[in-house]
Design a protein around this motif. Sequence first.
Motif, PDB file in Angstrom:
ATOM      1  N   THR A 497     -22.609   9.849 -24.184  1.00  0.00           N
ATOM      2  CA  THR A 497     -22.077   8.752 -23.368  1.00  0.00           C
ATOM      3  C   THR A 497     -20.949   8.011 -24.081  1.00  0.00           C
ATOM      4  OG1 THR A 497     -23.622   7.065 -24.197  1.00  0.00           O
ATOM      5  CG2 THR A 497     -24.349   8.424 -22.357  1.00  0.00           C
ATOM      6  N   ILE A 498     -20.884   8.128 -25.390  1.00  0.00           N
ATOM      7  CA  ILE A 498     -19.839   7.464 -26.172  1.00  0.00           C
ATOM      8  C   ILE A 498     -18.656   8.394 -26.386  1.00  0.00           C
ATOM      9  CG2 ILE A 498     -19.334   6.355 -28.396  1.00  0.00           C
ATOM     10  CD1 ILE A 498     -22.391   5.690 -28.505  1.00  0.00           C
ATOM     11  N   VAL A 499     -18.926   9.644 -26.704  1.00  0.00           N
ATOM     12  CA  VAL A 499     -17.864  10.603 -27.012  1.00  0.00           C
ATOM     13  C   VAL A 499     -17.156  11.079 -25.749  1.00  0.00           C
ATOM     14  CG1 VAL A 499     -17.370  12.877 -28.017  1.00  0.00           C
ATOM     15  CG2 VAL A 499     -18.973  11.327 -29.151  1.00  0.00           C
ATOM     16  N   TYR A 500     -17.905  11.346 -24.682  1.00  0.00           N
ATOM     17  CA  TYR A 500     -17.314  11.866 -23.443  1.00  0.00           C
ATOM     18  C   TYR A 500     -16.921  10.703 -22.529  1.00  0.00           C
ATOM     19  CZ  TYR A 500     -19.735  16.209 -24.798  1.00  0.00           C
ATOM     20  OH  TYR A 500     -20.194  17.311 -25.463  1.00  0.00           O
ATOM     21  N   LEU A 501     -15.650  10.612 -22.208  1.00  0.00           N
ATOM     22  CA  LEU A 501     -15.177   9.554 -21.326  1.00  0.00           C
ATOM     23  C   LEU A 501     -15.489   9.892 -19.871  1.00  0.00           C
ATOM     24  CD1 LEU A 501     -13.561   6.926 -20.881  1.00  0.00           C
ATOM     25  CD2 LEU A 501     -11.516   8.360 -20.670  1.00  0.00           C
ATOM     26  N   SER A 502     -16.205   8.990 -19.192  1.00  0.00           N
ATOM     27  CA  SER A 502     -16.438   9.101 -17.754  1.00  0.00           C
ATOM     28  C   SER A 502     -16.679   7.693 -17.233  1.00  0.00           C
ATOM     29  CB  SER A 502     -17.636   9.999 -17.449  1.00  0.00           C
ATOM     30  OG  SER A 502     -17.775  10.189 -16.051  1.00  0.00           O
ATOM     31  N   PRO A 503     -15.672   7.049 -16.637  1.00  0.00           N
ATOM     32  CA  PRO A 503     -15.833   5.654 -16.222  1.00  0.00           C
ATOM     33  C   PRO A 503     -17.022   5.394 -15.303  1.00  0.00           C
ATOM     34  CG  PRO A 503     -13.525   6.209 -16.271  1.00  0.00           C
ATOM     35  CD  PRO A 503     -14.268   7.496 -16.498  1.00  0.00           C
ATOM     36  N   ILE A 504     -17.412   6.376 -14.503  1.00  0.00           N
ATOM     37  CA  ILE A 504     -18.770   6.350 -13.960  1.00  0.00           C
ATOM     38  C   ILE A 504     -19.512   7.499 -14.628  1.00  0.00           C
ATOM     39  CG2 ILE A 504     -20.251   6.716 -11.960  1.00  0.00           C
ATOM     40  CD1 ILE A 504     -18.364   5.154 -10.296  1.00  0.00           C
ATOM     41  N   THR A 505     -20.512   7.136 -15.430  1.00  0.00           N
ATOM     42  CA  THR A 505     -21.298   8.126 -16.158  1.00  0.00           C
ATOM     43  C   THR A 505     -22.596   8.371 -15.400  1.00  0.00           C
ATOM     44  OG1 THR A 505     -20.382   7.497 -18.307  1.00  0.00           O
ATOM     45  CG2 THR A 505     -22.506   8.625 -18.309  1.00  0.00           C
ATOM     46  N   HIS A 506     -22.784   9.615 -14.978  1.00  0.00           N
ATOM     47  CA  HIS A 506     -24.009  10.006 -14.294  1.00  0.00           C
ATOM     48  C   HIS A 506     -24.980  10.564 -15.337  1.00  0.00           C
ATOM     49  CE1 HIS A 506     -21.051  10.027 -11.004  1.00  0.00           C
ATOM     50  NE2 HIS A 506     -22.078   9.689 -10.247  1.00  0.00           N
ATOM     51  N   PHE A 507     -26.120   9.915 -15.461  1.00  0.00           N
ATOM     52  CA  PHE A 507     -27.126  10.333 -16.429  1.00  0.00           C
ATOM     53  C   PHE A 507     -27.991  11.423 -15.808  1.00  0.00           C
ATOM     54  CE2 PHE A 507     -25.614   6.460 -18.128  1.00  0.00           C
ATOM     55  CZ  PHE A 507     -25.898   6.453 -19.488  1.00  0.00           C
ATOM     56  N   ALA A 508     -28.214  12.494 -16.562  1.00  0.00           N
ATOM     57  CA  ALA A 508     -28.783  13.709 -15.980  1.00  0.00           C
ATOM     58  C   ALA A 508     -30.273  13.609 -15.694  1.00  0.00           C
ATOM     59  CB  ALA A 508     -28.517  14.888 -16.925  1.00  0.00           C
ATOM     60  N   ASP A 509     -31.035  12.934 -16.539  1.00  0.00           N
ATOM     61  CA  ASP A 509     -32.482  13.138 -16.553  1.00  0.00           C
ATOM     62  C   ASP A 509     -33.229  12.252 -15.547  1.00  0.00           C
ATOM     63  OD1 ASP A 509     -34.775  14.435 -17.495  1.00  0.00           O
ATOM     64  OD2 ASP A 509     -34.111  14.280 -19.564  1.00  0.00           O
ATOM     65  N   GLN A 510     -34.524  12.558 -15.415  1.00  0.00           N
ATOM     66  CA  GLN A 510     -35.403  11.768 -14.565  1.00  0.00           C
ATOM     67  C   GLN A 510     -35.540  10.371 -15.167  1.00  0.00           C
ATOM     68  OE1 GLN A 510     -38.564  10.360 -14.510  1.00  0.00           O
ATOM     69  NE2 GLN A 510     -38.890  10.337 -12.285  1.00  0.00           N
ATOM     70  N   TYR A 511     -35.551   9.342 -14.312  1.00  0.00           N
ATOM     71  CA  TYR A 511     -35.426   7.961 -14.782  1.00  0.00           C
ATOM     72  C   TYR A 511     -36.515   7.538 -15.760  1.00  0.00           C
ATOM     73  CZ  TYR A 511     -38.748   7.164 -10.908  1.00  0.00           C
ATOM     74  OH  TYR A 511     -39.810   7.222 -10.051  1.00  0.00           O
ATOM     75  N   GLN A 512     -37.725   8.102 -15.646  1.00  0.00           N
ATOM     76  CA  GLN A 512     -38.813   7.642 -16.501  1.00  0.00           C
ATOM     77  C   GLN A 512     -38.525   7.889 -17.976  1.00  0.00           C
ATOM     78  OE1 GLN A 512     -41.277   6.043 -14.675  1.00  0.00           O
ATOM     79  NE2 GLN A 512     -41.716   5.137 -16.687  1.00  0.00           N
ATOM     80  N   PHE A 513     -37.769   8.944 -18.270  1.00  0.00           N
ATOM     81  CA  PHE A 513     -37.430   9.220 -19.670  1.00  0.00           C
ATOM     82  C   PHE A 513     -36.547   8.118 -20.254  1.00  0.00           C
ATOM     83  CE2 PHE A 513     -38.521  13.480 -18.130  1.00  0.00           C
ATOM     84  CZ  PHE A 513     -39.426  13.861 -19.109  1.00  0.00           C
TER      85      PHE A 513
END
Length: 620
Positions: A497-513
């Motif tokens: 999330t720090i190295v890869y620039l994406s002004p909207i960052t979509h997090f891949a995993d299931q929310y509970q993690f």
Amino acid sequence: MKYLNFFAFLLLLTSAKYSYCQKQSVVFSSPNKRLMLTVNTADKKLAYSVKLGNTTIIKSSALGLVVDSTNLGDNARITGAAVLSKINEDYAIIGNHTVAHNRANEAEIPVTAWGKKFSLIVRVYDDGVAIRYTLPANAKRIDSEHTAWTLPDNIAKIAWADYSQSYEGLNYVTPLDKVTEGKTIMGPITFQTNGYYVSISEADCENFPDMAFMRTGNVLSVNYPFAKKGWEIKPATAVLKGTYKGKPVSPWRTTLVAGSLNQLVNSDLITNLCPPPAKGSDFSWVKPGRSLWQWWSVGEPKLDDQKKWYDAAAKLKWEYYLVDDGWRNWKQDGKDQWQLLKEVIDYGKTVGVKSIVWVDSKEFRKAPERRAYLQKVKALGADGIKIDFIPDATAEIMQWYAETQKECADLHLLLNFHGSVKPTGLRRTFPNDITREAIRGNEYHMTRYSRVMPPQHDVTVPFTRLLTGPADFTSVILNPKELTSTKFTWPHEFAQTIVYLSPITHFADQYQFYLDSPLFDLFQQIPTTWDETRVLSCTSLGDIAAFARRKGNTWWIGVMNGATEQEVKIPLNFLTKPTKASLVYDGETNTSVDRKEQVVSNKDVLTIKLRPSGGFVAKM
């Protein structure tokens, strides 16, 4: 032989007085006068070369666009004095920093080949050069292109990617002779030579097909994988018509030159070469943020599960939730999928989370259908749209991209192209084009498709694909089951999330993690755009990527390691005063962390031991 210096040119004559000689040569310099671009017509062949001081960056290389069966690089002569101008502007940008500085010297060089008149337009920056062609009058067809980059003899490393229609091929760092020869490879291509980093790509591609490359020896040439037999020139339908100063033109062919990986990543060359937003445009509504996303972890979204995802996004203090493919199948008595989607979006608003909606591009390939569909999505209350499964990047489809950018801008819809072509800097023109895929991201590291990502890819893409613009890598896998093949560590995943620039960052995993993570508080705080970016000195192309980024008064460090265990040192000399820091090291296993809270100052040097595929994260 005639020479033209950008600031003191005397010897090029007007076309009325011009007499042809075997070699004409014109030289243009950058604003700081260190980078030099030479254009010449040795043996009637149009060519160029690039030097930085006395160091060769690009050896003499072919130029030429084949228009109506005529190669404009052959039988060529420069027919008059170049028209010179300067570029000097600043503009706001969303990404590695907040303001881009656009300083360049530009020249339009009149050329004739086989009786056809055209111009070569060049720009020379302190950190790179760009070249484009105007098209001859009444041009009807582009057959091919002969623009090339002849590399220096001593290439230390070169980073490149396999062919992929949607830029989802693996990225590699290899010696030059290991680059696939005679077959299409994808850019940007970045190489290390003579103490410099050089990256070649394109900018402002509006109505040409996407440009890829092909290697022959030490020459990289333009390749059109989606228009192998050329294409007819058709009237432009988009607001971006493939013109510059009123003339039809090719995209810019770019050569970025940097003294360090830090300079390479911080270059704005690609966006600098694109037009600004239309006068009177207001993009203040474009808001970056973090987004939950369910498809990677659980597949199609279940209607009765959606409130839980919005609630989780709210707990994480994330701004967005992406309703991905599968909502089209929702049904309830008396309600269709559109009514149900509106109910879901409305619920998100009650908990302060905005919505992005997935769509297949085949729903609106034509203008009337596209406008109606986008209006329908906007009327539901969505803030953005993710458009997937886009056809090959032909000239026609590149116009479709531009039309879609404009219509989404008009409707105040954020835009995320997936299954797409690489960006070419036009997010400057349309800042609502806030991120896009065009990268082999975490969809290629998931057990349900038996996909495994090699670690070198992760530490290469910051210096290839991401040089052209933000990438929706869909970062941060925490599920231990998904990290059993390549044992990426939790700090490595967070560092994405720090190295890869994406002004909207979509997090891949299931929310509970994320909710149960020992890094939960950091997930609540991580920004997605930055005021300042520094690529740290321990970074090595293809081995390790280490970035320090500042948002306001807070610094974040993200380190991603490749396949080999190693120890690195990070001086904290960018800090202005002693400060509390959260330091997150690799744990005893790849799905654990060693977290420490301590005070650090600009005199400290962090020593970090990295597991293979490991990482490190800090907030200070």
